[in-house]
Scaffold this active site. Sequence first.
Site, PDB file in Angstrom:
ATOM      1  CE  LYS A  21     -51.896 -35.100  12.681  1.00 10.81           C
ATOM      2  NZ  LYS A  21     -52.669 -36.352  12.411  1.00 10.81           N
TER       3      LYS A  21
HETATM    4  C1  E4P Z   1     -51.421 -39.471  12.605  1.00  7.90           C
HETATM    5  O1  E4P Z   1     -50.977 -38.384  12.851  1.00  7.90           O
HETATM    6  C2  E4P Z   1     -51.309 -40.046  11.253  1.00  7.90           C
HETATM    7  O2  E4P Z   1     -52.039 -39.233  10.406  1.00  7.90           O
HETATM    8  C3  E4P Z   1     -51.815 -41.445  11.212  1.00  7.90           C
HETATM    9  O3  E4P Z   1     -51.480 -42.126  12.377  1.00  7.90           O
HETATM   10  C4  E4P Z   1     -51.352 -42.239  10.014  1.00  7.90           C
HETATM   11  O4  E4P Z   1     -51.698 -43.584  10.228  1.00  7.90           O
HETATM   12  P1  E4P Z   1     -51.812 -44.630   9.048  1.00  7.90           P
HETATM   13  O5  E4P Z   1     -50.425 -44.831   8.499  1.00  7.90           O
HETATM   14  O6  E4P Z   1     -52.357 -45.859   9.690  1.00  7.90           O
HETATM   15  O7  E4P Z   1     -52.729 -44.041   8.028  1.00  7.90           O
END
Ligand code: E4P
Length: 224
Positions: free
Chosen positions: A85
């Site tokens: 990522k």
């Molecule tokens: C996933 O890739 C993201 O990091 C994550 O879903 C962010 O979620 P949040 O906005 O609930 O922290």
Amino acid sequence: MKLLIDDANIAKIKEISEFFPVDGVTTNPSILAKSGRPPFEVLSEIREFLGDKELHVQVISADAEGIMKEAAKITEVLGKETFIKIPVTREGLKAMKALSADGYKITATAIYTPMQAYLAARAGADYAAPYVNRIDNLGANGVESAMTMHDIFVNGGYKTEILAASFKNSQQVQALAAYGCGCATCAPDIIEGLIANPTVTYAVEAFKKDFEGLVGEGKTMLDC
Ligand code: E4P
């Protein structure tokens, strides 16, 4: 649409995986921090449990060189199928171009605008992760933004798929499933919420009661 678990708690991951048709796990630095444990210890446990299901792990470095070194370590420890990522920044795009050319699997993340998603697709990302609820919280429309990103990929002929993230409710997930988005990653409580419906519970209980009225309490199709 694939469904992933957005969590690093191995007990929760096992519990959700037992009941729900899930395709893997996504993590981010904040999720790992919640575990309070060494990152690679937690991630190795998750990888072992998942087998060949998808695991997405985020880099920390802000510069392309650092991102590429982290990608090499992540895949060395957790396997080459692990999705790296990478936030869609200027340096992130530079790293994505190089890593995708080298055959790494890439999930472009921290996506708030369709133009970030477009550039990630151009840079060779496999997935692009729009933060649906965080976009809503900015006063824009997260679901519509993710749909626009999906259109950019489909109409532009890019292989990149949406990996929608940051959900607050079932409605957001449903809208993107109906639109044909490739993937959604949800926290365990959001996944549980997809079927949390007292009307269903009531219907199932009523069926049981009616059947027991016919053949006796505690009886099932096995012993009637
Ligand atoms: C996933 O890739 C993201 O990091 C994550 O879903 C962010 O979620 P949040 O906005 O609930 O922290």
